[in-house]
Design an enzyme around this catalytic site. Structure first.
Site, PDB file in Angstrom:
ATOM      1  N   CYS A 232       0.784  -1.253   0.100  1.00 59.80           N
ATOM      2  CA  CYS A 232      -0.082  -0.117  -0.278  1.00 59.80           C
ATOM      3  C   CYS A 232       1.042   1.230  -0.182  1.00 59.80           C
ATOM      4  CB  CYS A 232      -0.884   0.078   1.187  1.00 59.80           C
ATOM      5  SG  CYS A 232      -0.393   0.184   2.944  1.00 59.80           S
TER       6      CYS A 232
ATOM      7  N   HIS B 138      -2.507   1.210   7.239  1.00 59.46           N
ATOM      8  CA  HIS B 138      -3.074   0.895   5.535  1.00 59.46           C
ATOM      9  C   HIS B 138      -3.497   2.250   5.187  1.00 59.46           C
ATOM     10  CE1 HIS B 138      -4.098  -1.451   1.980  1.00 59.46           C
ATOM     11  NE2 HIS B 138      -5.142  -0.467   1.918  1.00 59.46           N
TER      12      HIS B 138
ATOM     13  N   HIS C  54      -6.101   2.079  -3.894  1.00 61.66           N
ATOM     14  CA  HIS C  54      -5.165   1.486  -2.790  1.00 61.66           C
ATOM     15  C   HIS C  54      -4.657   0.137  -3.410  1.00 61.66           C
ATOM     16  CE1 HIS C  54      -7.905  -1.598  -0.584  1.00 61.66           C
ATOM     17  NE2 HIS C  54      -8.505  -1.150  -1.668  1.00 61.66           N
TER      18      HIS C  54
END
Length: 503
Positions: free
Chosen positions: A415, A463, A475
């Site tokens: 990510c 994240h 993402h």
């Protein structure tokens, strides 16, 4: 002597002939006393991942030995299905449940060189009719393209490993009960061109024909998905491993197939797509009209918040007219809304940001339209519209790239690696980790396009994604690869920490 010492001693001292029989049992015994959690990296974690993979919970192609988001999710799913405490931590209870009724393929053996029945291991060095039958099965399924000679050598072993890898099995090159069952399932439940004895069709041994016309959609997994992936691969739309998991890469291949064959490009494999696959489909690269059409259904109205092929068509038309300079994403967010409004203003249409029949008519040339807008649409937020537009464009160009832990390139992203790469493409340097991004960014009360949105998935900021408007963000998800997600979805909403501006 500690358990870990025993385990290391066993792994390094077993003989070649006994290794496959003793190591799994010792590893199982050692694992039972462990508590494994997020962030750890070891052989014990690798063994845990193998156990989860055997039961269908760990879907990454290989056991990595790193306890990351994919492993946490797999453990949580297993715990939920077995009425255990759902905490994502693999302790004695969870590991005990995993080891219970474990398939015994790895601890069964046969010294026979003339073959054996189902339940007997077939492995490197063996000869006989059972090996010939295995080679025929693998040949019919497109994994073995050498001579059927009844000798299990390196070529046969490589074919077995490819089959195991493609069907989510432990990749050891040994044909035990699990692999034998999977071979029987694939050949028994799917019609395979060139199967069996004597009726094979030369050159077509890898082409599958489905026996069902049931709906196959993103998130599905199993043999039907494997067959679909192989069909798309044969036609040039899908270039990845046959995994049996319908993820973003497979969905994109389905959409490309549907677009080329001029059927509704919704990414779902229904009766029409099945029929087209079965009856002279066009291969990837075959000529097809590229002019997007107005959307059908919904009274021809496309508005903010919608997703799908209708939005993709609209964005392509706006791009052709110079009102958008990002690749179509299929998501009607802020940038699309602003582009529609600017086009409507230039065409003296009602400026409402909604693409209806009048707007589509003008876009398709039914009224005169300038080749380029007089001024680019404002994107709002950030340090300039060009940067924001370019970041969204860069991010959308990587949709479908697979997730790779530690990945920082278009061959695979995690990510933060994804965000760092996209921002660097547009002249902005960011920290490497999510935690450092969170610490260095400027807080904003609500995100604007190009801001970074952060989530707590394991404790603290862990994240992040790039906000693209209308509550959507791009993402690199551990189970999806690079994709578009919704802040309001049931997984992300309760984990949302806030947004930061790094540009």
């Amino acid at each position: 002597m500690t358990i870990s010492t025993v385990k290391k001693f066993a792994i390094t001292s077993v003989t070649v002939t006994g290794a496959a029989l003793t190591v799994p049992m010792i590893a199982d015994a050692a694992l039972e006393n462990q508590v494994l959690r997020y962030g750890q990296q070891s052989e014990d974690v690798r063994h845990l991942q193998t156990l989860l993979k055997e039961k269908g919970y760990f879907t990454y192609q290989t056991a990595t030995g790193y306890y990351g988001d994919i492993t946490v999710r797999a453990v949580r799913q297993f715990q939920g299905d077995h009425s255990l405490s759902v905490d994502g931590i693999a302790g004695p209870q969870t590991i005990g449940a995993l080891l219970k009724d474990r398939p015994s393929e790895q601890v069964r053996s046969s010294q026979s060189t003339s073959g054996g029945s189902s339940g007997t291991l077939i492995r490197n060095g063996m000869k006989g009719e059972s090996v010939s039958n295995l080679q025929r099965q693998l040949r019919d399924l497109g994994f073995f393209n050498s001579t059927v000679d009844g000798h299990f050598g390196r070529v046969t072993q490589a074919a077995v490993q490819d089959f195991q890898r493609s069907h989510g099995l432990g990749v050891d090159g040994i044909v035990g009960p699990q692999t034998q069952r999977q071979l029987q399932v694939v050949q028994g439940s799917e019609s395979v061109l060139g199967s069996g004895g004597g009726n094979s069709s030369s050159g077509d041994s890898g082409n599958f024909t489905p026996t069902s016309t049931g709906l196959i959609s993103p998130g599905d997994r199993g043999n039907q998905v494997s067959v679909l992936q192989q069909q798309l691969k044969d036609l040039g739309y899908y270039s990845h491993a046959v995994t049996g998991v319908f993820g973003p890469v497979t969905e994109r291949a389905v959409r490309d197939f549907q677009r080329t064959n001029q059927i509704g490009a919704d990414g779902l494999v229904g009766p029409q797509t099945h029929r087209t696959l079965a009856s002279s489909p066009k291969r990837a690269g075959d000529s097809v009209s590229t002019t997007p059409s107005a959307p059908s259904g919904g009274n021809g109205i496309v508005r903010q918040g919608m997703q799908g092929q209708q939005v993709t068509n609209l964005q392509q038309l706006l791009r052709d007219k110079g009102y958008m300079n990002i690749a179509p994403t299929g998501v009607f967010g802020d940038l699309t809304y602003q582009a529609v409004r600017k086009f409507q203003q230039d065409q003296s249409l009602a400026v409402d940001g909604i693409a209806g029949p009048a707007t589509f008519g003008a876009l398709q040339g039914n009224t005169s339209a300038p080749s380029k807008p007089s001024t680019p649409p404002s994107s709002g937020g950030g340090s300039g519209g060009n940067f924001v537009t370019n970041v969204v464009n860069s991010a959308s160009n990587h949709l479908g790239v697979p997730y790779v832990w530690g990945g920082t390139s278009p061959s695979g992203f995690d990510c933060s690696g994804f965000i760092q790469y996209v921002f660097k493409e547009n002249g902005v340097n960011t920290p490497r980790t999510v935690a450092n991004m969170f610490s260095s960014g400027s807080s904003v009360s609500s995100p604007s396009v190009g801001d970074i949105v952060f989530f707590d998935t394991t404790g603290g900021p862990s994240h992040a994604g790039i906000y693209i408007g209308n509550n959507k963000f791009v993402h690199a998800g551990s189970s999806t690869g690079v994709t578009v997600a919704d802040l309001n979805n049931s997984y992300w909403n309760p984990r949302y920490l806030g947004a930061k501006r790094l540009h």
